[in-house]
Scaffold this active site. Structure first.
Site, PDB file in Angstrom:
ATOM      1  N   HIS A   1      65.315  70.577  51.941  1.00 35.37           N
ATOM      2  CA  HIS A   1      65.724  69.525  52.871  1.00 35.37           C
ATOM      3  C   HIS A   1      64.517  68.735  53.400  1.00 35.37           C
ATOM      4  CE1 HIS A   1      67.291  67.841  56.715  1.00 35.37           C
ATOM      5  NE2 HIS A   1      68.453  67.802  56.083  1.00 35.37           N
TER       6      HIS A   1
ATOM      7  N   ASN B   1      77.436  65.357  60.931  1.00 36.96           N
ATOM      8  CA  ASN B   1      78.276  65.063  59.774  1.00 36.96           C
ATOM      9  C   ASN B   1      79.725  65.522  59.942  1.00 36.96           C
ATOM     10  OD1 ASN B   1      75.848  64.245  58.635  1.00 36.96           O
ATOM     11  ND2 ASN B   1      75.514  66.171  57.578  1.00 36.96           N
TER      12      ASN B   1
END
Length: 378
Positions: free
Chosen positions: A164, A255
Site C-alpha cells: 500500500h 470507502n
C-alpha cells in the site's frame, strides 16, 4: 500533580498480570507534569516495566499496555486516558500485479499535472507518507526517497511488506518516465514513515508518533491514506499541533460509500479530506461523500508502483489522497510560504465540477492548473 505517586501507580498497574490489559494512550494536561514525568522516568532502573512506555511528545503523552484504569483514577483531571485503537489503510485488497503501460497514469493526466511540469515538478518539497513503508529498490522511486523511519522496528529501514505505501508513493512522486511511471510531483522527496504492519493495520499511538516525526523533521505535507470510525482525542491533538506547526495534512475519507460521514482523521477540520472519482469524473461508488469532503481526486483503478519493482492496480480513497498530496507539492515548490489554511482554501476554490453530481458547485475534482492560476492571481 505528585509525579512520583503517578509513576508508582503506573508501574504497579503495568506489573499486574491482567488478561484484560490493552494498549492505552495517556496524555498529561499540564506540560510541567509531563516534563517531571519524563525526568523521573529517565532515572528508573532498566528492569522496570516502565521502560516499555513509549513517549509521544507531540501530545505530551505516552502509550503503554494497561489493565482497567481504575487504579489511575486519582489522577483524573491531570491525565486523560483513552484506548489505543487500531486503524486501517483505505484501499481495496490488492489485485494481482500487472504490467505497466508506459506513459503517464490516467489519474495524473486527469488532474492536469503534466501541464504544470513546465513550471513546477515539486522540487525538494518534503512529503511524509505515514503508511506500510516503501519498496526502496523500486526503480521508479529511487530518485524520490529519503530514509524515513520504521516505527515498528527502529533499527530497520521502513521497508514495505504490504504494498500500500509503495503504491501511494508512486502516485505522489514516481520519477521514471522512460521505462516506468511518473507521479504527480516527480521531484518531490518522500519520507516513508512505517506505522502499519503487513496487514495494513496500525495503532493510533504509532500514527501519532509518525505525525510527531514528520513535524520534527520538517515535512511540508503528511499523506494519511487511512482512517477509522471512532474519534480519538489524542489523534486530534497531534493533527492540531502539526497543523499549527505549518504542516499540511491530507487524509482519505473512507470507502464505505456513505453520504453524510467520513472517517477520522479526514473528518477533523485541520486536514484536507479527500474523496475518490473515476475516469468519468463521477464520484466512485465506494467513496464516502458529502459536506465533510474538501476535494475529490482519481481513486478508481489506479495503477502505481508495487513491491519487488512491480506495478499494481488499486482502488480507494487512499489512491485519491496521494494525487492531492502530489498536487500540493507542485504548489509549494512554486509558492513555499503558503499556510495549511491557505492551501486548503486554494484547492477548494480551484476544483473542476463533477459530472452527474447534485453536489453543490463548491465541491469538485482536483485541478492542478486551476490551482496554479489561482495562486498567480493572488
Amino acid at each position: 500533580m505528585d509525579t512520583a505517586a503517578f509513576i508508582r501507580s503506573l508501574q504497579d498497574t503495568m506489573a499486574c498480570a491482567d488478561p484484560t490489559a490493552t494498549k492505552r494512550i495517556v496524555r498529561f494536561q499540564h506540560v510541567s507534569d509531563y516534563r517531571r514525568f519524563l525526568q523521573q522516568l529517565s532515572e528508573i532502573p532498566s528492569d522496570s516495566p516502565l521502560k516499555q512506555v513509549k513517549q509521544i511528545s507531540i501530545i505530551r503523552g505516552l502509550s503503554c499496555t494497561l489493565p482497567a484504569v481504575e487504579t489511575l483514577e486519582q489522577f483524573a483531571g491531570r491525565v486523560w486516558i483513552e484506548k489505543d485503537c487500531k486503524i486501517s489503510v483505505h484501499a481495496a485488497p490488492a489485485q494481482k500485479s500487472i504490467s505497466m503501460e508506459k506513459g503517464i497514469p490516467w489519474g495524473v493526466q486527469q488532474i492536469k499535472a503534466p501541464q504544470a511540469w513546465g513550471a513546477t515538478t515539486g522540487h525538494k518539497v518534503k512529503i511524509g507518507v505515514i503508511d506500510t513503508g516503501i519498496d526502496f529498490n523500486h526503480p521508479d522511486l529511487k530518485q524520490s526517497l529519503s530514509r524515513g523511519i520504521n516505527l515498528l522496528n527502529r533499527s530497520m529501514l521502513p521497508h514495505d511488506d504490504n504494498g500500500h505505501g509503495t503504491h501511494i508513493a508512486g502516485t505522489i512522486a514516481a520519477a521514471n518516465q522512460l521505462q516506468g511511471m511518473i507521479g504527480v510531483a516527480p521531484r518531490a522527496l518522500i519520507s516513508p514513515v512505517k506505522a502499519f504492519d503487513h496487514n495494513g493495520s496500525a495503532f493510533v499511538s504509532d500514527i501519532i508518533l509518525g505525525i510527531d516525526w514528520c513535524v520534527r523533521n520538517r515535512m511540508d505535507v503528511i499523506n494519511m491514506s487511512f482512517g477509522m470510525k471512532t474519534r480519538s482525542k489524542a489523534l486530534l491533538g497531534a493533527v492540531v499541533n502539526a497543523h499549527n506547526a505549518g504542516v499540511i495534512i491530507v487524509a482519505s475519507s473512507g470507502n464505505d460509500g456513505k453520504r453524510r460521514s467520513v472517517d477520522y482523521p479526514a473528518r477533523y477540520p485541520q486536514t484536507i479530506a479527500v474523496g475518490a472519482t473515476n475516469k468519468l469524473r463521477r464520484i466512485a461508488p465506494f467513496s464516502n461523500r458529502g459536506a465533510y469532503i474538501d476535494v475529490y481526486a482519481p481513486g478508481e483503478k489506479i495503477v502505481s508502483t508495487w513491491l519487488k519493482g512491480k506495478y499494481n492496480e488499486m482502488s480507494g480513497t487512499s489512491m485519491a489522497t496521494s494525487h492531492v498530496s502530489g498536487a500540493i507539492a507542485l504548489l509549494l515548490a512554486l509558492k513555499p510560504g503558503l499556510s495549511p489554511t491557505e492551501i486548503k482554501a486554494i484547492i477548494k476554490r480551484s476544483v473542476q465540477p463533477l459530472r452527474g453530481s447534485k453536489a453543490r458547485r463548491t465541491i469538485g475534482e482536483l485541478d492542478v492548473m486551476r490551482i496554479l492560476q489561482a495562486v498567480e492571481k493572488s
